[in-house]
Design an enzyme around this catalytic site. Structure first.
Site: not given
Ligand code: THU
Length: 160
Positions: A60, A62, A71, A73, A110, A113
Protein backbone atom coordinates in the site's frame (compact mmCIF):
# COMPACT_ATOMS: atom_id res chain seq x y z
CA UNK A 1 -38.57 -15.92 -3.94
CA UNK A 2 -35.78 -16.14 -1.43
CA UNK A 3 -32.43 -17.14 -2.88
CA UNK A 4 -28.96 -17.51 -1.42
CA UNK A 5 -25.36 -17.43 -2.55
CA UNK A 6 -22.89 -19.80 -0.99
CA UNK A 7 -19.16 -19.12 -0.81
CA UNK A 8 -16.71 -21.97 -0.38
CA UNK A 9 -13.27 -21.41 1.07
CA UNK A 10 -10.58 -23.37 2.86
CA UNK A 11 -8.94 -22.31 6.08
CA UNK A 12 -5.66 -24.02 6.89
CA UNK A 13 -2.21 -23.51 8.33
CA UNK A 14 0.24 -21.73 6.02
CA UNK A 15 2.49 -24.77 6.40
CA UNK A 16 -0.24 -26.87 4.75
CA UNK A 17 -0.22 -24.78 1.56
CA UNK A 18 1.73 -26.20 -1.34
CA UNK A 19 5.31 -25.05 -1.84
CA UNK A 20 4.57 -22.42 -4.52
CA UNK A 21 1.75 -20.89 -2.51
CA UNK A 22 3.99 -20.72 0.56
CA UNK A 23 6.60 -18.91 -1.54
CA UNK A 24 3.94 -16.45 -2.64
CA UNK A 25 2.89 -15.87 0.96
CA UNK A 26 6.52 -15.19 1.88
CA UNK A 27 6.73 -12.69 -1.00
CA UNK A 28 3.58 -10.93 0.23
CA UNK A 29 5.01 -10.71 3.74
CA UNK A 30 8.31 -9.33 2.43
CA UNK A 31 6.44 -6.83 0.25
CA UNK A 32 4.52 -5.51 3.26
CA UNK A 33 7.82 -4.29 4.70
CA UNK A 34 8.10 -1.79 1.85
CA UNK A 35 4.63 -0.34 2.31
CA UNK A 36 4.47 3.44 2.53
CA UNK A 37 1.82 3.76 5.23
CA UNK A 38 2.79 6.66 7.51
CA UNK A 39 -0.86 7.57 8.15
CA UNK A 40 -2.54 4.26 8.89
CA UNK A 41 0.61 2.46 10.08
CA UNK A 42 -0.99 -0.59 8.48
CA UNK A 43 1.44 -2.32 6.16
CA UNK A 44 -0.08 -4.54 3.51
CA UNK A 45 1.79 -6.70 1.01
CA UNK A 46 0.38 -8.48 -2.02
CA UNK A 47 2.12 -10.99 -4.27
CA UNK A 48 0.83 -12.32 -7.57
CA UNK A 49 1.94 -15.44 -9.37
CA UNK A 50 1.74 -15.07 -13.14
CA UNK A 51 1.24 -17.80 -15.70
CA UNK A 52 4.94 -17.74 -16.58
CA UNK A 53 5.85 -18.29 -12.91
CA UNK A 54 6.96 -14.70 -12.25
CA UNK A 55 6.04 -13.19 -8.91
CA UNK A 56 4.92 -9.56 -8.91
CA UNK A 57 4.54 -7.73 -5.62
CA UNK A 58 2.92 -4.56 -4.39
CA UNK A 59 2.31 -2.79 -1.11
CA UNK A 60 0.00 0.00 0.00
CA UNK A 61 1.12 3.49 -0.95
CA UNK A 62 -0.48 6.26 1.06
CA UNK A 63 -0.56 10.00 0.54
CA UNK A 64 -1.35 13.02 2.69
CA UNK A 65 -4.20 13.59 0.24
CA UNK A 66 -5.70 10.38 1.60
CA UNK A 67 -7.82 9.23 -1.35
CA UNK A 68 -4.75 9.46 -3.60
CA UNK A 69 -3.24 6.41 -1.93
CA UNK A 70 -3.68 2.88 -3.22
CA UNK A 71 -4.05 -0.56 -1.65
CA UNK A 72 -1.34 -3.20 -1.96
CA UNK A 73 -3.54 -5.47 -4.07
CA UNK A 74 -4.17 -2.85 -6.75
CA UNK A 75 -0.54 -1.72 -6.77
CA UNK A 76 0.42 -5.33 -7.53
CA UNK A 77 -2.42 -5.97 -9.98
CA UNK A 78 -1.81 -2.80 -11.97
CA UNK A 79 1.93 -3.49 -11.98
CA UNK A 80 1.30 -6.96 -13.43
CA UNK A 81 -1.28 -5.77 -15.94
CA UNK A 82 0.87 -2.89 -17.16
CA UNK A 83 4.21 -4.72 -17.33
CA UNK A 84 3.05 -8.26 -18.19
CA UNK A 85 -0.17 -7.67 -20.12
CA UNK A 86 -0.12 -11.08 -21.80
CA UNK A 87 0.48 -13.18 -18.69
CA UNK A 88 -2.45 -14.52 -16.73
CA UNK A 89 -2.69 -13.85 -13.01
CA UNK A 90 -3.03 -17.24 -11.32
CA UNK A 91 -2.87 -16.43 -7.62
CA UNK A 92 -2.78 -13.44 -5.30
CA UNK A 93 -1.57 -13.66 -1.70
CA UNK A 94 -2.22 -10.82 0.75
CA UNK A 95 -0.76 -10.16 4.20
CA UNK A 96 -0.97 -7.24 6.62
CA UNK A 97 0.85 -6.22 9.78
CA UNK A 98 1.51 -3.16 11.88
CA UNK A 99 4.44 -2.09 14.00
CA UNK A 100 2.23 0.41 15.81
CA UNK A 101 -0.65 -1.77 16.96
CA UNK A 102 -1.47 -5.39 17.42
CA UNK A 103 -2.97 -6.78 14.23
CA UNK A 104 -3.33 -10.54 14.16
CA UNK A 105 -6.24 -10.95 11.76
CA UNK A 106 -6.27 -12.47 8.33
CA UNK A 107 -6.57 -9.40 6.12
CA UNK A 108 -9.59 -9.07 3.80
CA UNK A 109 -9.33 -7.05 0.58
CA UNK A 110 -11.49 -3.94 0.23
CA UNK A 111 -14.37 -3.79 -2.23
CA UNK A 112 -12.43 -1.76 -4.80
CA UNK A 113 -9.62 -4.32 -4.88
CA UNK A 114 -12.15 -7.14 -5.23
CA UNK A 115 -13.70 -5.31 -8.18
CA UNK A 116 -10.29 -4.96 -9.87
CA UNK A 117 -9.36 -8.61 -9.22
CA UNK A 118 -12.67 -9.73 -10.68
CA UNK A 119 -12.26 -7.68 -13.84
CA UNK A 120 -8.88 -9.29 -14.57
CA UNK A 121 -10.42 -12.67 -13.84
CA UNK A 122 -13.16 -12.00 -16.37
CA UNK A 123 -10.64 -10.57 -18.87
CA UNK A 124 -8.40 -13.62 -18.74
CA UNK A 125 -11.27 -16.17 -18.57
CA UNK A 126 -9.45 -18.01 -15.80
CA UNK A 127 -9.80 -18.04 -12.06
CA UNK A 128 -7.56 -16.03 -9.78
CA UNK A 129 -6.94 -17.92 -6.55
CA UNK A 130 -6.95 -15.64 -3.50
CA UNK A 131 -4.85 -16.50 -0.44
CA UNK A 132 -5.36 -14.28 2.59
CA UNK A 133 -2.99 -14.80 5.49
CA UNK A 134 -1.93 -13.72 8.91
CA UNK A 135 1.24 -14.99 10.61
CA UNK A 136 0.17 -18.64 10.70
CA UNK A 137 -3.12 -19.23 8.94
CA UNK A 138 -4.51 -18.91 5.44
CA UNK A 139 -7.95 -18.55 3.91
CA UNK A 140 -7.98 -19.79 0.33
CA UNK A 141 -10.70 -18.82 -2.12
CA UNK A 142 -10.42 -20.55 -5.50
CA UNK A 143 -11.93 -17.72 -7.48
CA UNK A 144 -11.84 -13.95 -6.90
CA UNK A 145 -15.42 -13.70 -8.19
CA UNK A 146 -16.60 -15.56 -5.10
CA UNK A 147 -15.53 -12.54 -3.05
CA UNK A 148 -17.82 -10.21 -4.94
CA UNK A 149 -21.30 -11.55 -5.60
CA UNK A 150 -23.50 -9.27 -7.71
CA UNK A 151 -20.45 -7.63 -9.26
CA UNK A 152 -20.98 -4.70 -11.58
CA UNK A 153 -19.91 -5.96 -14.97
CA UNK A 154 -20.15 -4.84 -18.55
CA UNK A 155 -22.70 -7.39 -19.72
CA UNK A 156 -25.67 -5.03 -19.88
CA UNK A 157 -23.81 -2.05 -21.26
CA UNK A 158 -24.08 -0.80 -24.80
CA UNK A 159 -21.46 -2.20 -27.23
CA UNK A 160 -20.11 -4.69 -24.70
N1 THU B 1 -5.19 -1.60 2.56
C1 THU B 1 -4.60 -2.42 1.63
O1 THU B 1 -3.55 -2.09 1.09
N2 THU B 1 -5.20 -3.58 1.36
C2 THU B 1 -6.29 -4.07 2.02
O2 THU B 1 -6.73 -5.18 1.73
C3 THU B 1 -6.94 -3.28 3.06
C4 THU B 1 -6.45 -1.90 3.22
C5 THU B 1 -4.50 -0.36 2.93
C6 THU B 1 -5.12 0.92 2.50
C7 THU B 1 -4.52 1.88 3.51
O3 THU B 1 -3.22 2.25 3.06
C8 THU B 1 -4.37 1.04 4.76
O4 THU B 1 -4.40 -0.30 4.34
C9 THU B 1 -5.44 1.27 5.81
O5 THU B 1 -6.68 1.16 5.28
Amino acid sequence: MEKSININYNQLAISELDQLDQELVTAAKEASKNAYAPYSKFNVGAALKLGNGDIIVGNNQENIAYPSGLCAERVALFNAASNHPNESIETIAVYAASESFDYKDIVKPCGACRQVMCEYEIKQSANIKVILVNETEAIVIDKAGDLLPFIFDASGLKDS
